[in-house]
Scaffold this motif. Structure first.
Motif, short mmCIF file in Angstrom:
data_model
loop_
_atom_site.label_atom_id
_atom_site.label_comp_id
_atom_site.label_asym_id
_atom_site.label_seq_id
_atom_site.Cartn_x
_atom_site.Cartn_y
_atom_site.Cartn_z
N LEU A 221 0.85 -1.20 -0.02
CA LEU A 221 -0.05 -0.23 0.09
C LEU A 221 0.74 1.34 -0.09
O LEU A 221 0.60 2.28 -0.59
N LEU A 222 1.92 1.38 0.90
CA LEU A 222 2.87 2.37 0.82
C LEU A 222 3.45 2.63 -0.71
O LEU A 222 3.45 3.81 -1.03
N VAL A 223 3.70 1.51 -0.99
CA VAL A 223 4.47 1.67 -2.61
C VAL A 223 3.32 2.33 -3.48
O VAL A 223 3.63 3.08 -4.39
N LYS A 224 2.25 1.72 -3.52
CA LYS A 224 1.00 2.04 -4.30
C LYS A 224 0.72 3.55 -4.16
O LYS A 224 0.47 4.24 -5.08
N PHE A 225 0.42 4.09 -2.85
CA PHE A 225 0.13 5.49 -2.85
C PHE A 225 1.37 6.33 -3.18
O PHE A 225 1.07 7.29 -3.59
N GLY A 226 2.65 5.96 -2.71
CA GLY A 226 3.71 6.83 -3.10
C GLY A 226 3.74 6.70 -4.70
O GLY A 226 4.26 7.77 -5.13
N ASN A 227 3.52 5.68 -5.46
CA ASN A 227 3.75 5.84 -6.93
C ASN A 227 2.61 6.58 -7.62
O ASN A 227 2.96 7.21 -8.54
N GLN A 228 1.39 6.77 -6.88
CA GLN A 228 0.39 7.43 -7.59
C GLN A 228 0.82 9.04 -7.39
O GLN A 228 0.69 9.67 -8.30
N LYS A 229 1.38 9.34 -6.23
CA LYS A 229 1.67 10.65 -5.92
C LYS A 229 3.09 11.20 -6.86
O LYS A 229 3.26 12.09 -7.31
N TYR A 230 3.91 10.15 -6.99
CA TYR A 230 5.22 10.23 -7.67
C TYR A 230 4.61 10.45 -9.15
O TYR A 230 5.12 11.34 -9.81
N ASP A 231 3.89 9.60 -9.72
CA ASP A 231 3.35 9.75 -11.12
C ASP A 231 2.52 10.94 -11.35
O ASP A 231 2.76 11.84 -12.43
N LYS A 232 1.84 11.40 -10.33
CA LYS A 232 1.19 12.75 -10.55
C LYS A 232 2.28 14.00 -10.62
O LYS A 232 2.10 14.81 -11.35
N TRP A 233 3.23 13.82 -9.92
CA TRP A 233 4.19 14.85 -9.98
C TRP A 233 5.04 14.89 -11.28
O TRP A 233 5.32 15.98 -11.88
N LYS A 234 5.38 13.78 -11.89
CA LYS A 234 6.10 13.57 -13.09
C LYS A 234 5.29 14.19 -14.26
O LYS A 234 5.72 14.59 -15.21
N ASN A 235 3.76 13.88 -14.24
CA ASN A 235 3.00 13.96 -15.33
C ASN A 235 2.41 15.65 -15.29
O ASN A 235 1.89 16.02 -16.37
N GLU A 236 2.79 16.26 -14.13
CA GLU A 236 2.10 17.73 -14.07
C GLU A 236 2.95 18.63 -14.80
O GLU A 236 4.24 18.68 -14.96
N SER A 244 4.82 22.31 -5.70
CA SER A 244 4.03 22.07 -4.72
C SER A 244 3.66 20.63 -4.22
O SER A 244 3.42 20.36 -3.22
N ILE A 245 3.53 19.58 -5.29
CA ILE A 245 3.32 18.41 -4.96
C ILE A 245 4.45 17.70 -4.99
O ILE A 245 4.48 16.46 -4.85
N LYS A 246 5.56 18.08 -5.13
CA LYS A 246 6.95 17.62 -5.43
C LYS A 246 7.24 16.33 -4.35
O LYS A 246 7.78 15.33 -4.52
N ARG A 266 15.85 -0.50 -4.80
CA ARG A 266 16.61 0.36 -5.61
C ARG A 266 15.78 1.50 -6.53
O ARG A 266 16.27 2.62 -6.64
N GLU A 267 14.64 1.11 -7.00
CA GLU A 267 13.93 1.98 -7.63
C GLU A 267 13.13 2.74 -6.69
O GLU A 267 13.12 4.13 -7.17
N ILE A 268 12.92 2.57 -5.63
CA ILE A 268 12.37 3.52 -4.59
C ILE A 268 13.33 4.53 -4.18
O ILE A 268 13.05 5.68 -4.00
N LEU A 269 14.50 3.99 -3.99
CA LEU A 269 15.81 4.95 -3.49
C LEU A 269 16.10 5.79 -4.64
O LEU A 269 16.35 7.29 -4.28
N LYS A 270 15.96 5.43 -5.68
CA LYS A 270 16.04 6.46 -7.11
C LYS A 270 15.06 7.52 -7.03
O LYS A 270 15.43 8.54 -7.22
N ARG A 271 13.59 6.97 -6.80
CA ARG A 271 12.71 8.03 -6.78
C ARG A 271 12.97 8.94 -5.61
O ARG A 271 12.52 10.22 -5.91
N ILE A 272 13.11 8.62 -4.45
CA ILE A 272 13.39 9.27 -3.13
C ILE A 272 14.42 10.46 -3.63
O ILE A 272 14.31 11.62 -3.29
N SER A 273 15.64 10.08 -4.22
CA SER A 273 16.58 11.04 -4.78
C SER A 273 16.11 12.02 -5.99
O SER A 273 16.46 13.29 -5.55
N ASP A 274 15.31 11.44 -6.51
CA ASP A 274 14.50 12.44 -7.59
C ASP A 274 13.81 13.39 -6.91
O ASP A 274 13.90 14.60 -7.08
#
Length: 276
Positions: A221-236, A244-246, A266-274
């Protein structure tokens, strides 16, 4: 006294937030308005802990945050003009709720076989009659001296009350069922707010219990909700909104890194870095 984490999932605030969330999912906005306008946590807490005083017709709050009424801060409220009308509204609401709840019993017009948790998954007979619900029978759920017996919750026509027989209480199992139901509810959601206190408390609760199946589900669930918000940021495409949503996804990803036991991160750590 500070609330212990193992008690937080069942706290009053969490219960109200959970109810409001379900009401929001069902678009019951008027009932949400009732909770928003009628429930004052400060009054509940001061009354429950006897941290109040009565003077000159006012209810005075001690050791409490003030009450915000229409944008004005109050440390005392009129009993006659504020508190009594508030209580009358609450009584009227729950009287109506009780009537609707009891009325729902009348809709059970036929006997039906279902599955239900009691506390484990069992065969259940719902006793519907022409006069409505008369009770339930849970098949082979109580064990006495090596033999299984049915448990029942039935309305006693002679004495006019509900009676239960062969009931076993298992509080740790009840907690497990509640966590399972809460996880299932969140698994059906597309997204949640970062500040969702109930979900954060649920994650803390599961982390303390360290049960493998629960841990896997909460991490997913944490990954799911995190990915949803990450994708929203990438696509904005709006730079102001994008900024504001970064970092909305960060709390979810960071919690995964904190409690993870099985994922390749590894992918999550990369996203955290982004995001940082």
């Amino acid at each position: 006294m500070e609330t212990k984490k193992q008690e937080r999932l069942l706290g009053t605030g969490e219960k109200i937030r959970a109810i409001k969330e379900k009401l929001s999912d069902c678009n019951y906005d008027k009932i949400i308005d009732f909770f928003e306008n009628m429930h004052y946590e400060q009054i509940r807490n001061t009354f429950f802990h006897s941290a109040y005083g009565l003077s000159d017709g006012d209810y005075i709050l001690f050791d409490s945050e003030p009450i915000n009424i229409g944008g004005t801060i109050h440390y005392r409220v009129s009993i006659q003009n504020f508190l009594i009308p508030l209580i009358d509204h609450v009584i009227a609401f729950f009287d109506k709720f009780k009537n609707e709840y009891v009325k729902a019993f009348e809709e059970y017009r036929a006997e039906k076989n279902i599955k239900g948790y009691f506390p484990n998954l069992k065969d259940v007979v719902v006793h519907g009659t022409e006069k409505g619900l008369k009770g339930i029978t849970i098949k082979k759920t109580a064990n006495f001296y090596g033999e299984w017996h049915d448990a029942t919750i039935l309305f006693d026509e002679t004495y006019g009350f509900w009676a239960a027989t062969n009931i076993h209480f298992n509080f740790p199992q009840e907690e497990t069922i509640e966590i399972d139901e809460t996880l299932t509810r969140y698994e059906s959601k597309h997204d949640i707010k970062t500040t969702n206190a109930e979900f954060n408390n649920l994650a803390d609760k599961i982390t303390e219990r360290r049960l493998e199946k629960e841990m896997v589900r909460i991490i997913e669930l944490l990954v799911k909700f995190g990915n949803q918000k990450y994708d929203k940021w990438k696509n904005e495409t709006n730079d102001f909104k994008k900024k504001s949503i970064k970092k909305l996804a960060l709390p979810f990803y960071e919690k995964v890194i904190e409690i993870n036991q099985h994922l390749d991160t590894r992918e999550i750590l990369k996203r955290i870095s982004d995001l940082k």
